[in-house]
Scaffold this motif. Sequence first.
Motif, PDB file in Angstrom:
ATOM      1  N   SER A 191       0.847  -1.391   0.186  1.00  0.00           N
ATOM      2  CA  SER A 191      -0.099  -0.170  -0.127  1.00  0.00           C
ATOM      3  C   SER A 191       0.619   1.058  -0.260  1.00  0.00           C
ATOM      4  N   ARG A 192       0.218   1.993   0.063  1.00  0.00           N
ATOM      5  CA  ARG A 192       1.350   3.161  -0.004  1.00  0.00           C
ATOM      6  C   ARG A 192       0.134   4.081   0.401  1.00  0.00           C
ATOM      7  N   ASP A 193       0.856   5.442   0.623  1.00  0.00           N
ATOM      8  CA  ASP A 193       0.071   6.713   1.564  1.00  0.00           C
ATOM      9  C   ASP A 193       0.628   8.220   0.420  1.00  0.00           C
ATOM     10  N   ASN A 194       0.622   8.825  -0.537  1.00  0.00           N
ATOM     11  CA  ASN A 194       0.846  10.218  -0.948  1.00  0.00           C
ATOM     12  C   ASN A 194       0.677  10.559   0.018  1.00  0.00           C
ATOM     13  N   ALA A 195      -0.249  11.004   0.562  1.00  0.00           N
ATOM     14  CA  ALA A 195       0.659  12.287   1.569  1.00  0.00           C
ATOM     15  C   ALA A 195       1.242  12.060   2.499  1.00  0.00           C
ATOM     16  N   LYS A 196       1.684  11.025   3.155  1.00  0.00           N
ATOM     17  CA  LYS A 196       2.763  10.857   3.785  1.00  0.00           C
ATOM     18  C   LYS A 196       4.130  10.478   3.010  1.00  0.00           C
ATOM     19  N   ASN A 197       4.412  10.497   2.024  1.00  0.00           N
ATOM     20  CA  ASN A 197       5.363   9.896   1.108  1.00  0.00           C
ATOM     21  C   ASN A 197       5.680   7.950   1.308  1.00  0.00           C
TER      22      ASN A 197
END
Length: 112
Positions: free
Chosen positions: A69-75
Motif C-alpha cells: 500500500s502507499r500513502d501519498n500524503a505521507k510520501n
Amino acid sequence: QVQLVESGGGLVQAGGSLRLSCVASSSISSINAMGWFRQAPGKQRELVAGITSGGTEYADSVKGRFTISRDNAKNTMYLQMNSLKPEDTAAYYCAAPDWGAWGPGTQVTVSS
C-alpha cells in the motif's frame, strides 16, 4: 532525485508478521509505479509486490500473505507481511524503478 529509505525489518518467528515502510525524501504523488523487491543470499533480486495507479501485483509466493500500500500524503509505501515463512528471509528493497530510485534495503529474517 527522490531518495528512498526502508525500515521495519528484523527477526521474527515463522508465522509472525512485520510491516515494512519506505519513506521518500520528496513527494511520491507523481510516481506511478513503486514496488518492493527482495534478494536472498545466492539468489537474484525478485519483485515481491508492485503498486501503480492501476492496482497491485504480487509474486505467487507471497499472494494472500503480503499486502502493498502507499500513502501519498505521507510520501510512504508499506509492505504488510503476514504468515511469514523462513523462505521469506532476504534483504528487502523499495524502489521506484522508472525513476531509478532504490532504497538501501532492510533485512528480514524468519526463523523456523
